[in-house]
Design an enzyme around this catalytic site. Structure first.
Site, PDB file in Angstrom:
ATOM      1  N   ALA A   1      36.274 -42.053-105.154  1.00  0.00           N
ATOM      2  CA  ALA A   1      37.606 -42.318-104.600  1.00  0.00           C
ATOM      3  C   ALA A   1      37.775 -41.637-103.252  1.00  0.00           C
ATOM      4  CB  ALA A   1      38.684 -41.834-105.575  1.00  0.00           C
ATOM      5  N   GLU A  21      34.161 -31.380-100.022  1.00  0.00           N
ATOM      6  CA  GLU A  21      33.499 -31.618-101.302  1.00  0.00           C
ATOM      7  C   GLU A  21      33.105 -30.306-101.951  1.00  0.00           C
ATOM      8  OE1 GLU A  21      32.159 -32.527-104.499  1.00  0.00           O
ATOM      9  OE2 GLU A  21      32.434 -34.415-103.399  1.00  0.00           O
ATOM     10  N   THR A  30      30.708 -39.996-110.250  1.00  0.00           N
ATOM     11  CA  THR A  30      30.367 -41.406-110.010  1.00  0.00           C
ATOM     12  C   THR A  30      28.853 -41.563-109.925  1.00  0.00           C
ATOM     13  OG1 THR A  30      32.449 -41.845-108.862  1.00  0.00           O
ATOM     14  CG2 THR A  30      30.650 -43.364-108.421  1.00  0.00           C
ATOM     15  N   GLY A  35      28.126 -47.561-113.045  1.00  0.00           N
ATOM     16  CA  GLY A  35      28.537 -48.332-111.880  1.00  0.00           C
ATOM     17  C   GLY A  35      29.263 -49.629-112.178  1.00  0.00           C
ATOM     18  N   ARG A 274      36.549 -48.557-126.878  1.00  0.00           N
ATOM     19  CA  ARG A 274      35.828 -47.297-127.001  1.00  0.00           C
ATOM     20  C   ARG A 274      36.422 -46.357-128.041  1.00  0.00           C
ATOM     21  NH1 ARG A 274      34.551 -46.091-120.557  1.00  0.00           N
ATOM     22  NH2 ARG A 274      32.807 -47.545-120.404  1.00  0.00           N
ATOM     23  N   HIS A 387      36.238 -39.645-120.200  1.00  0.00           N
ATOM     24  CA  HIS A 387      37.255 -39.855-119.159  1.00  0.00           C
ATOM     25  C   HIS A 387      38.563 -39.231-119.615  1.00  0.00           C
ATOM     26  CE1 HIS A 387      38.401 -42.412-115.596  1.00  0.00           C
ATOM     27  NE2 HIS A 387      39.600 -42.171-116.073  1.00  0.00           N
ATOM     28  N   ALA A 431      37.081 -47.833-114.519  1.00  0.00           N
ATOM     29  CA  ALA A 431      37.140 -46.593-113.735  1.00  0.00           C
ATOM     30  C   ALA A 431      36.694 -46.826-112.295  1.00  0.00           C
ATOM     31  CB  ALA A 431      36.279 -45.503-114.375  1.00  0.00           C
TER      32      ALA A 431
END
Length: 453
Positions: A1, A21, A30, A35, A274, A387, A431
């Site tokens: 993001a 970062e 990520t 992906g 899930r 998540h 996501a």
């Protein structure tokens, strides 16, 4: 993001962008994702005979999250996710022509990069940043520990960079620090939702990069009045590796695989959401299961899967059990051969004859086919924290909303650090759709805010 936000802000006219970062490399968790990016894509889906619509995508996302997601955010996501596919393609990402199905995606709309894993997106956006001639500056190993407020808005950040203090002034800030799946203390404190019957201690691993999933961005935003929502919405994923929780080896994504317990019995609809999958796994003997596939998924020992792995390597590492027959596979794994064969037979009748499955599996995916011949492969799995759906409250402009219900000027957020999009259960593939769309949106809106201040 964060990278999507930086590039989008640059393209929207921002004169200077700085990416701070925390890790020593870009991309966070990520990098270790598969992906999958969900989007309604008439061109690709049409070629496979897949019927889909944004209305169906919206409905499944909202319902899959137990109707807890913000309808406006869900609508924005589902109606605009294809634009992220197109935007990424324009920035060098190549997607496979075939649309797949991520674990718990509920429909065949998952776009996968042509090269392995979510790291594909990071590499592509890094290349874009490299070409900005310093207009986007990247500082790694920079841990932001405070925001700066001035003249009624958020106007910068304070950080530590190799032990030294670092201050960056800015006209707008975008928080994209990820979730808190690796923060064992926090996830236990807020676990009052769908997993309150499960102790989320360190016996359960996480799919995330530990340092990138501590929830620090939420704390920073909260300090300056941000509203935090849905922190009890934590997702467990069925594809955890015993001992670590990482997603490795044969994956649960895709089709043409069955889930069987240590006895060899199927115990769940493999196409379910899930939370349904994880709940069923937890109830199994020893809290573990085997994912069983055959040559349909791996046509040769050296065939490279979507994550860059081969059966040859996985077997050599002891991560996958290989056998020519189901009897041999049962012997090597300790399963009951009769039960394992019955599980395969039952699955095949559903796919071939349309038999009704007591567990609820329906062969409604264009990729579904029978599993009849060896070689056979089995990989042991456990549930893992994947998540965290709760976080900073935002609107469709990725503006951070305060506890007073008003926008906090100059502050934006995107990705897993935010809440309200996925409800209490995220669909697989949503996501990456989220981080790319809301990351881009945050960048564009932050650039516009900067221009006006």
């Amino acid at each position: 993001a964060g990278l999507a936000a930086a590039v989008a802000a640059h393209e929207a006219g921002a004169k200077k962008g700085v990416v701070l970062e925390k890790l020593g490399y870009l991309g966070g968790s990520t990098n270790v994702s598969e992906g999958a990016l969900n989007a309604v894509d008439p061109a690709r889906q049409g070629k496979q005979g897949i019927e889909d619509s944004t209305a169906k995508f919206y409905e499944q996302t909202l319902k899959g999250g137990h109707d807890k997601g913000d309808p406006e955010l869900v609508k924005y996501l589902t109606e605009n996710s294809l634009s992220s596919v197109e935007w990424l393609e324009a920035h060098g990402v190549k997607f496979k022509d075939e649309i797949g199905t991520a674990t718990g995606a509920l429909w065949q709309r998952s776009h996968y990069p042509a090269t392995p894993s979510g790291n594909t997106y990071i590499r592509a956006l890094e290349a874009v940043i490299d070409k900005t001639n310093g207009a986007i500056e990247v500082i790694t190993d920079a841990e932001v520990n405070d925001l700066i407020k001035a003249e009624g808005r958020i106007a910068g950040v304070k950080a530590k960079h190799f032990g030294e203090k670092l201050t960056v002034s800015s006209d707008a800030i975008v928080i994209t620090t990820g979730g808190f799946g690796a923060n064992v203390k926090l996830r236990q404190e807020v676990n009052t939702g769908v997993w309150k019957h499960v102790v989320l201690d360190n016996k359960i691993g996480t799919t995330n990069i530990n340092k990138a999933a501590q929830g620090q961005g939420m704390d920073l935003a909260k300090k300056y009045g941000a509203q935090l929502i849905g922190l009890d919405d934590i997702q467990l994923h069925p594809c955890g590796t015993p001992g670590t929780g990482l997603m490795e080896n044969i994956r649960t994504s895709g089709r043409n695989r069955i889930f069987v317990n240590v006895d060899g019995d199927r115990f769940v609809n493999e196409g379910a959401a899930r939370d349904v999958l994880a709940n069923a796994i937890i109830k199994q003997p020893k809290g573990t299961y085997w994912i069983v596939v055959n040559k349909v998924r791996y046509p040769a020992r050296d065939w490279v899967d979507a994550n860059g792995a081969t059966i040859r390597d996985m077997v050599a590492l002891g991560s996958v059990v290989e056998a020519d027959s189901l009897d041999d596979l049962a012997k090597k794994t300790g399963m009951d051969a009769g039960k394992l064969k019955a599980s395969i037979d039952g699955y095949n009748k559903i796919v071939k004859d349309g038999a009704k499955d007591p567990l609820g599996f329906v062969a409604n995916n264009k990729a579904d086919t029978t599993l009849t011949e060896g070689p056979w492969y089995a990989c042991q799995k456990v549930v893992t924290v994947h998540h965290t759906m709760g976080g900073i409250k935002i609107n469709t402009k990725a503006e951070v909303i305060g506890t007073d219900g008003k926008v906090i000027p100059g502050l934006y957020a995107a990705g897993e650090v935010t809440g309200g999009i996925h409800g209490s259960n995220r669909l697989g593939g949503n996501a990456i759709a989220d981080v790319m769309l809301f990351g881009r949106t945050a960048g564009v809106e932050a650039a516009a805010f900067a221009k006006s201040h």
